[in-house]
Enzyme design. Structure first.
Site, mmCIF file in Angstrom:
data_model
loop_
_atom_site.group_PDB
_atom_site.id
_atom_site.type_symbol
_atom_site.label_atom_id
_atom_site.label_comp_id
_atom_site.label_asym_id
_atom_site.label_seq_id
_atom_site.Cartn_x
_atom_site.Cartn_y
_atom_site.Cartn_z
ATOM 1 N N ASP A 108 0.830 -1.199 0.000
ATOM 2 C CA ASP A 108 0.000 0.000 0.000
ATOM 3 C C ASP A 108 0.868 1.255 0.000
ATOM 4 O OD1 ASP A 108 0.772 0.567 2.646
ATOM 5 O OD2 ASP A 108 -1.164 0.048 3.508
ATOM 6 N N VAL A 109 0.235 2.396 0.010
ATOM 7 C CA VAL A 109 0.922 3.685 -0.084
ATOM 8 C C VAL A 109 1.888 3.915 1.088
ATOM 9 C CG1 VAL A 109 -0.865 5.045 1.091
ATOM 10 C CG2 VAL A 109 0.557 6.112 -0.674
#
Length: 191
Positions: A108-109
């Site tokens: 994820d980010v």
């Protein structure tokens, strides 16, 4: 279907034999863990089935691995996160069985690694899985073993073996047994 968040979508043609997709929905909908991609829902039209999942904008661990040489500390960080996801699955009696390949992890980010793709996952009691499923270079010997007795099987340890193969690849940039073709591994895996 209305989601108030960005999500990713998997799309399948509806087929009476889409057992894998139904199984993936059934399992994914039960998981709530930081290191497992979250399932948001499904939608079906006349010809397609859509599965909506948490968006992991960092792409797959494979993308990171191909673009950058991972340091030992990065590989260690990712391994710890993967182990936490596998521990959660195993505590819920699920063997991932995707033979833990880089495409089976999304980032994820925030750099958090998440397990994804539960189409081959299976509930397991005590080493009661007997089917031959997974990715050859990461299959545990007990999965490949062509001399299985009728009462022999495999379970959670097969996921750990596969994870070890993935860690080896993160550190060396080569899959295990790099000089063998996948079919050769299937014949030599238990030797």
């Amino acid at each position: 279907m209305n989601f108030n968040r960005l999500c990713s979508q998997k799309q399948f043609h509806i087929d009476p034999a889409c057992i894998r997709e139904v199984q993936e929905i059934s399992l994914s909908s039960q998981f709530q863990h930081k290191h497992i991609v979250q399932y948001y829902g499904t939608f079906k039209d006349k010809t397609k089935l859509y599965i909506f999942l948490e968006l992991a904008t960092g792409g797959s661990l494979l993308n990171l691995y191909q673009k950058h040489k991972l340091s030992d500390s990065q590989a260690s960080k990712y391994t710890r996160q993967i182990v936490k996801g596998l521990k959660y699955l195993h505590e819920h009696n699920v063997v991932h069985r995707f033979c833990i390949i880089f495409e089976g992890y999304l980032v994820d980010v925030n750099g958090t690694v998440k397990l994804v793709d539960f189409g081959l996952a299976k509930f397991c009691k005590l080493n009661d899985i007997k089917s031959f499923k997974g990715t050859a270079f990461r299959m545990a010997p007990e999965v490949i073993n062509e001399d299985k007795q009728e009462n022999d099987g495999y379970g959670f340890a097969a996921d750990i073996w596969s994870l070890g193969c993935t860690v080896l690849e993160m550190l060396t940039r080569q899959h295990p047994y790099p000089k063998l073709e996948p079919v050769c591994i299937s014949f030599n895996g238990n030797k």
